[in-house]
Write a protein that holds these residues in place. Structure first.
Motif, PDB file in Angstrom:
ATOM      1  N   UNK A 192       0.818  -1.211   0.000  1.00 16.97           N
ATOM      2  CA  UNK A 192       0.000   0.000   0.000  1.00 16.97           C
ATOM      3  C   UNK A 192       0.856   1.268   0.000  1.00 16.97           C
ATOM      4  N   UNK A 193       2.164   1.106   0.152  1.00 15.12           N
ATOM      5  CA  UNK A 193       3.069   2.254   0.162  1.00 15.12           C
ATOM      6  C   UNK A 193       3.953   2.221  -1.084  1.00 15.12           C
ATOM      7  N   UNK A 194       4.515   3.380  -1.464  1.00 18.94           N
ATOM      8  CA  UNK A 194       5.445   3.407  -2.607  1.00 18.94           C
ATOM      9  C   UNK A 194       6.662   2.524  -2.333  1.00 18.94           C
ATOM     10  N   UNK A 195       7.148   1.856  -3.373  1.00 18.74           N
ATOM     11  CA  UNK A 195       8.321   0.994  -3.251  1.00 18.74           C
ATOM     12  C   UNK A 195       9.571   1.823  -3.512  1.00 18.74           C
ATOM     13  N   UNK A 196      10.491   1.930  -2.553  1.00 21.95           N
ATOM     14  CA  UNK A 196      11.723   2.689  -2.774  1.00 21.95           C
ATOM     15  C   UNK A 196      12.493   2.157  -3.978  1.00 21.95           C
ATOM     16  N   UNK A 197      13.126   3.087  -4.700  1.00 21.90           N
ATOM     17  CA  UNK A 197      13.820   2.727  -5.944  1.00 21.90           C
ATOM     18  C   UNK A 197      14.943   1.731  -5.725  1.00 21.90           C
ATOM     19  N   UNK A 198      15.504   1.733  -4.524  1.00 17.71           N
ATOM     20  CA  UNK A 198      16.627   0.831  -4.251  1.00 17.71           C
ATOM     21  C   UNK A 198      16.253  -0.647  -4.382  1.00 17.71           C
TER      22      UNK A 198
END
Length: 274
Positions: A192-198
């Motif tokens: 439900x949250x944005x996935x960090x680019x890393x």
């Protein structure tokens, strides 16, 4: 001889629906439960299937379904706990609420249904409880950590419970499917949250896709799994663990026979991006 009765959770699709039809075809009375029975069009047409509402997160609906089933068929002989759902994604992007909901369905839901039916089994002086777990309670894959956590929890709970209930003549069995042609991934929740680019390397890795492609021809159909589960229920033994399917056998064998270091190395080589 009076027909036996089974109550099954999560029968709106997948394993649950296939299990309901298998038992009905074998002459059993079936209490097929689901969250939205008003949407069901197939099971309601089968004479010896009684479709009713049961949401494992709603204890009142659990009690009502058990009571209605007993009123309909006189008694319940077998409980099959099947209702569950997946949660797939990077752990950091999955909310605490999503994780709690995963446990509410996949662990606490199983516990609540069992607790509510045990007085009936004690009164009958016998019963069979079948928990549908997963080989994901033995081995793990990336991007599924909350799901695996629930299945590992179910493993421990079910094994401990089996010793306890053996003293009151209630048999507990654990069914562990590998993969099957169900809608598991289609119906799984996403973070439900944005996935960090890393995390892009693991999220975009084709390792999991390649693995499932490699073993797809070994996947059991839901109908094959349902027949297997019927045989497990009716085999007349107190056998505890049943594994369905051969697709995860190489990983299971390595985990059982090799060192922990060798097992982890194998999994990393298969699943992590190069």
């Amino acid at each position: 001889m009076e027909n036996k009765t089974v109550i099954i959770t999560g029968t709106s699709s997948g394993y649950g629906k296939a299990i309901a039809k298998e038992f009905a075809n074998r002459g059993w009375n079936v209490i097929a439960t689901m969250r939205s029975p008003e949407k069901e069009k197939e099971l309601t047409t089968i004479r010896n299937i009684f479709v009713t509402r049961l949401d494992v997160k709603d204890i009142l609906s659990v009690n009502n379904a058990i009571r209605e089933g007993i009123n309909k068929f006189g008694r319940i002989d077998v409980l099959i706990n099947n209702a569950a759902h997946g949660l797939v994604g990077v752990f950091e992007a999955i909310s605490a609420e999503q994780i709690r909901d995963q446990f509410a369905v996949n662990v606490f839901g199983y516990m609540d249904v069992i607790r509510e039916i045990l007085p009936h089994f004690r009164a009958n002086k016998k019963g069979i409880i079948v928990n549908i777990g997963s080989q994901g309670g033995i081995i793990t894959f990336p991007l599924m950590s909350p799901y695996h956590a629930t299945k590992f929890a179910l493993e421990g709970f079910t094994e401990s419970l089996s010793y306890e209930l053996a003293t009151i003549n209630v048999i507990v069995k654990l069914i562990e499917p590998g993969g099957a042609s169900t809608s598991f991934f289609k119906n799984s929740q996403a973070p439900s949250r944005p996935v960090p680019a890393e995390y892009s390397r693991i999220v975009n890795s084709t390792g999991m896709d390649a693995l499932f492609e490699k073993y797809k021809d070994k996947l059991s159909t839901t109908e094959e799994a349902a027949a297997f589960i019927y045989n497990a229920v009716t085999d007349g033994t107190d056998r505890f663990r049943y594994l369905i399917g051969e697709e995860m056998r190489p990983f299971l064998n390595v985990k059982k026979q090799a060192s922990d270091e060798e097992y982890v190395h194998l999994m990393r080589s298969q699943l992590l991006p190069v």
